[in-house]
Motif scaffolding. Structure first.
Motif, PDB file in Angstrom:
ATOM      1  N   LEU A 280      -2.742 -38.841   5.311  1.00 59.42           N
ATOM      2  CA  LEU A 280      -1.519 -38.724   6.104  1.00 59.42           C
ATOM      3  C   LEU A 280      -1.549 -37.466   6.971  1.00 59.42           C
ATOM      4  CD1 LEU A 280       1.132 -40.445   6.194  1.00 59.42           C
ATOM      5  CD2 LEU A 280       2.115 -38.775   4.612  1.00 59.42           C
ATOM      6  N   ASN A 281      -2.091 -36.402   6.399  1.00 55.83           N
ATOM      7  CA  ASN A 281      -2.164 -35.124   7.100  1.00 55.83           C
ATOM      8  C   ASN A 281      -3.027 -35.203   8.352  1.00 55.83           C
ATOM      9  OD1 ASN A 281      -1.453 -32.285   7.148  1.00 55.83           O
ATOM     10  ND2 ASN A 281      -3.582 -31.857   6.601  1.00 55.83           N
ATOM     11  N   SER A 282      -3.995 -36.108   8.340  1.00 54.55           N
ATOM     12  CA  SER A 282      -4.878 -36.257   9.502  1.00 54.55           C
ATOM     13  C   SER A 282      -4.209 -37.031  10.631  1.00 54.55           C
ATOM     14  CB  SER A 282      -6.170 -36.973   9.091  1.00 54.55           C
ATOM     15  OG  SER A 282      -5.919 -38.339   8.776  1.00 54.55           O
ATOM     16  N   GLN A 283      -3.034 -37.604  10.373  1.00 55.17           N
ATOM     17  CA  GLN A 283      -2.391 -38.463  11.351  1.00 55.17           C
ATOM     18  C   GLN A 283      -1.030 -37.983  11.829  1.00 55.17           C
ATOM     19  OE1 GLN A 283      -2.716 -42.711  10.514  1.00 55.17           O
ATOM     20  NE2 GLN A 283      -4.120 -42.253   8.834  1.00 55.17           N
ATOM     21  N   THR A 284      -0.477 -36.980  11.143  1.00 50.65           N
ATOM     22  CA  THR A 284       0.850 -36.508  11.536  1.00 50.65           C
ATOM     23  C   THR A 284       1.037 -35.067  11.090  1.00 50.65           C
ATOM     24  OG1 THR A 284       3.207 -37.076  11.517  1.00 50.65           O
ATOM     25  CG2 THR A 284       2.040 -37.214   9.406  1.00 50.65           C
TER      26      THR A 284
ATOM     27  N   SER B  64       5.663 -46.539   1.979  1.00 54.69           N
ATOM     28  CA  SER B  64       6.876 -45.784   2.304  1.00 54.69           C
ATOM     29  C   SER B  64       6.616 -44.750   3.393  1.00 54.69           C
ATOM     30  CB  SER B  64       7.408 -45.094   1.051  1.00 54.69           C
ATOM     31  OG  SER B  64       7.719 -46.030   0.039  1.00 54.69           O
ATOM     32  N   TYR B  65       5.548 -43.986   3.221  1.00 49.70           N
ATOM     33  CA  TYR B  65       5.241 -42.933   4.194  1.00 49.70           C
ATOM     34  C   TYR B  65       4.932 -43.524   5.569  1.00 49.70           C
ATOM     35  CZ  TYR B  65       4.491 -40.124  -0.086  1.00 49.70           C
ATOM     36  OH  TYR B  65       4.613 -39.490  -1.308  1.00 49.70           O
ATOM     37  N   TYR B  66       4.136 -44.583   5.596  1.00 52.90           N
ATOM     38  CA  TYR B  66       3.741 -45.155   6.885  1.00 52.90           C
ATOM     39  C   TYR B  66       4.889 -45.900   7.555  1.00 52.90           C
ATOM     40  CZ  TYR B  66      -1.110 -43.731   6.713  1.00 52.90           C
ATOM     41  OH  TYR B  66      -2.266 -42.978   6.710  1.00 52.90           O
ATOM     42  N   THR B  67       5.797 -46.461   6.771  1.00 52.80           N
ATOM     43  CA  THR B  67       6.994 -47.064   7.362  1.00 52.80           C
ATOM     44  C   THR B  67       7.789 -46.003   8.117  1.00 52.80           C
ATOM     45  OG1 THR B  67       7.166 -48.789   5.675  1.00 52.80           O
ATOM     46  CG2 THR B  67       9.180 -48.226   6.863  1.00 52.80           C
ATOM     47  N   ALA B  68       7.932 -44.841   7.508  1.00 58.03           N
ATOM     48  CA  ALA B  68       8.648 -43.738   8.160  1.00 58.03           C
ATOM     49  C   ALA B  68       7.896 -43.247   9.392  1.00 58.03           C
ATOM     50  CB  ALA B  68       8.863 -42.598   7.179  1.00 58.03           C
TER      51      ALA B  68
ATOM     52  N   PHE C 229      12.475 -35.784  15.024  1.00 61.56           N
ATOM     53  CA  PHE C 229      12.841 -35.328  13.689  1.00 61.56           C
ATOM     54  C   PHE C 229      11.734 -35.591  12.677  1.00 61.56           C
ATOM     55  CE2 PHE C 229      14.813 -39.415  14.742  1.00 61.56           C
ATOM     56  CZ  PHE C 229      14.303 -40.257  13.766  1.00 61.56           C
ATOM     57  N   ILE C 230      11.814 -34.832  11.602  1.00 59.29           N
ATOM     58  CA  ILE C 230      10.943 -34.991  10.445  1.00 59.29           C
ATOM     59  C   ILE C 230      11.578 -36.001   9.496  1.00 59.29           C
ATOM     60  CG2 ILE C 230       9.971 -33.822   8.414  1.00 59.29           C
ATOM     61  CD1 ILE C 230       8.681 -32.897  10.976  1.00 59.29           C
TER      62      ILE C 230
ATOM     63  N   PHE D 108       8.442 -45.090  12.643  1.00 59.37           N
ATOM     64  CA  PHE D 108       9.793 -45.164  13.200  1.00 59.37           C
ATOM     65  C   PHE D 108       9.875 -44.314  14.478  1.00 59.37           C
ATOM     66  CE2 PHE D 108      14.343 -44.462  13.515  1.00 59.37           C
ATOM     67  CZ  PHE D 108      14.866 -45.675  13.098  1.00 59.37           C
ATOM     68  N   PRO D 109      10.593 -44.785  15.516  1.00 64.84           N
ATOM     69  CA  PRO D 109      10.707 -44.019  16.760  1.00 64.84           C
ATOM     70  C   PRO D 109      11.245 -42.606  16.548  1.00 64.84           C
ATOM     71  CG  PRO D 109      11.559 -46.242  17.057  1.00 64.84           C
ATOM     72  CD  PRO D 109      11.294 -46.084  15.586  1.00 64.84           C
ATOM     73  N   ASN D 110      10.704 -41.659  17.285  1.00 64.71           N
ATOM     74  CA  ASN D 110      11.131 -40.256  17.307  1.00 64.71           C
ATOM     75  C   ASN D 110      10.786 -39.484  16.043  1.00 64.71           C
ATOM     76  OD1 ASN D 110      12.203 -41.067  19.744  1.00 64.71           O
ATOM     77  ND2 ASN D 110      14.159 -40.035  19.458  1.00 64.71           N
ATOM     78  N   VAL D 111      10.010 -40.096  15.114  1.00 65.29           N
ATOM     79  CA  VAL D 111       9.561 -39.340  13.945  1.00 65.29           C
ATOM     80  C   VAL D 111       8.386 -38.455  14.350  1.00 65.29           C
ATOM     81  CG1 VAL D 111       8.425 -39.499  11.693  1.00 65.29           C
ATOM     82  CG2 VAL D 111      10.419 -40.917  12.189  1.00 65.29           C
ATOM     83  N   PHE D 112       8.591 -37.151  14.240  1.00 66.90           N
ATOM     84  CA  PHE D 112       7.585 -36.167  14.635  1.00 66.90           C
ATOM     85  C   PHE D 112       6.595 -35.876  13.516  1.00 66.90           C
ATOM     86  CE2 PHE D 112       6.184 -31.721  15.019  1.00 66.90           C
ATOM     87  CZ  PHE D 112       5.650 -31.731  16.305  1.00 66.90           C
TER      88      PHE D 112
END
Length: 323
Positions: free
Chosen positions: A144-148, A111-115, A91-92, A118-122
């Motif tokens: 963030l865009n370079s990592q997810t 906040s963004y990196y905590t999310a 999930f997003i 989390f397991p299963n965060v796509f």
């Protein structure tokens, strides 16, 4: 005139759905887990205005868990998704309520990196305003865009300045475009949110907003009907008969024509909305999402038309109504 490129998609739709996009690019269905950071907006806290947009009742708190920390919110959402779709469903992490870049950069980073951890965060999706994208925020988003898989969602709502002023957005269309172009320059996938049926807007006004979106050529759009929710300024206006809402068939006609104007490669992430049924005053027909979606599909088929059929990225007069 070319044939629809989506006629034989996995959704059997005549427009480019988010489900088709995800299956085409990632070979799987991806869900959304909603997060509330308990932030505010510059048109709520007084830095630009008070009261927020006239249709806003404080964000999306009715299906979020803003009283919990981010990890706990994601645990609740992960459990909900797993119960319906299995424990391996991805999930997003969707930061949705209010303005999710309107805070100190280090708070946002945490906040963004905590999310993200989390397991299963796509991936991550962030709802915000175009005037809340400082250079520091853009830099963080690019990182963030370079990592997810990142999407930033901007509230366009309308291209008409008179409407933008009326709804108390406190961000002009030129300011909106400036923020949008900053995101695109940074290579960030961007989704524009458009609301149909805003007070006093004509059919041509709504088509002009879709045409403006086609010129901007975003990666994705969300289209929805205006919802009148209890305890909002809009509800007060509606109770005083200051404007009329679109009927379902009118909304379907607008959507079909807007789809024709949008670029065929623009992903349509939403084509109708989900208002809180406990607080929804009108239009009550919008609560029957299946009927609305079916009506759009039927109209597209009857007219043998599809997303992008009338697409042009050049300026032109509003498209006149053809039903």
């Amino acid at each position: 005139m070319s044939s629809s490129p989506f006629k034989f998609s996995c959704d059997n739709k005549r427009y480019y759905t988010l489900n088709y996009y995800n299956r085409r690019n990632y070979c799987k269905k991806i869900y959304k887990a909603v997060i509330d950071l308990d932030l505010t907006c510059p048109n709520i806290d007084g830095s630009k205005g008070r009261g927020g947009c006239i249709f806003c009742d404080g964000g999306s708190g009715y299906f979020t868990h803003g009283e919990l920390d981010i990890a706990s919110q994601l645990k609740c959402e992960a459990d909900r998704i797993a119960a319906k779709h299995g424990k391996n469903a991805e999930f997003i992490a969707y930061f949705q309520a209010n303005t999710n870049t309107y805070a100190p950069v280090e708070f946002l980073r945490s906040s963004y990196y905590t999310a993200l951890q989390f397991p299963n965060v796509f991936g991550i999706s962030i709802g915000t305003r175009a005037d809340c994208l400082s250079d520091e925020v853009i830099s963080l988003l690019a990182e963030l865009n370079s990592q997810t898989h990142l999407t930033v969602e901007l509230g366009m709502q309308s291209s008409k300045e008179q409407t933008i002023s009326l709804i108390n957005r406190c961000c002009t269309h030129e300011e909106f475009k400036s923020g949008y172009y900053a995101l695109k320059k940074a290579g960030i996938r961007t989704c524009l949110h458009i609301i149909n049926g805003l007070p006093y807007e004509s059919y041509e006004d709504m088509l002009e907003t879709a045409h403006e979106a086609s010129i901007l050529n975003p990666d994705a759009v969300k289209l929805q009907m205006l919802h009148v929710i209890q305890n909002t300024k809009l509800a007060e206006m509606y109770s005083q008969n200051q404007f009329r809402l679109l009927e379902r068939e009118e909304y379907i006609d607008v959507i079909v024509k807007q789809l024709e104007l949008l670029a065929p490669e623009t992903v349509v992430e939403r084509i109708t909305g989900d208002g809180d049924k406990r607080k929804l005053i009108a239009p009550l027909w919008s609560a029957d999402k299946i009927a609305v979606l079916g009506g759009i599909d039927k109209k597209l088929a009857e007219l043998n038309t599809w997303q992008g059929r009338l697409y042009s990225n050049k300026s032109k007069p509003p498209v006149k109504r053809v039903v």
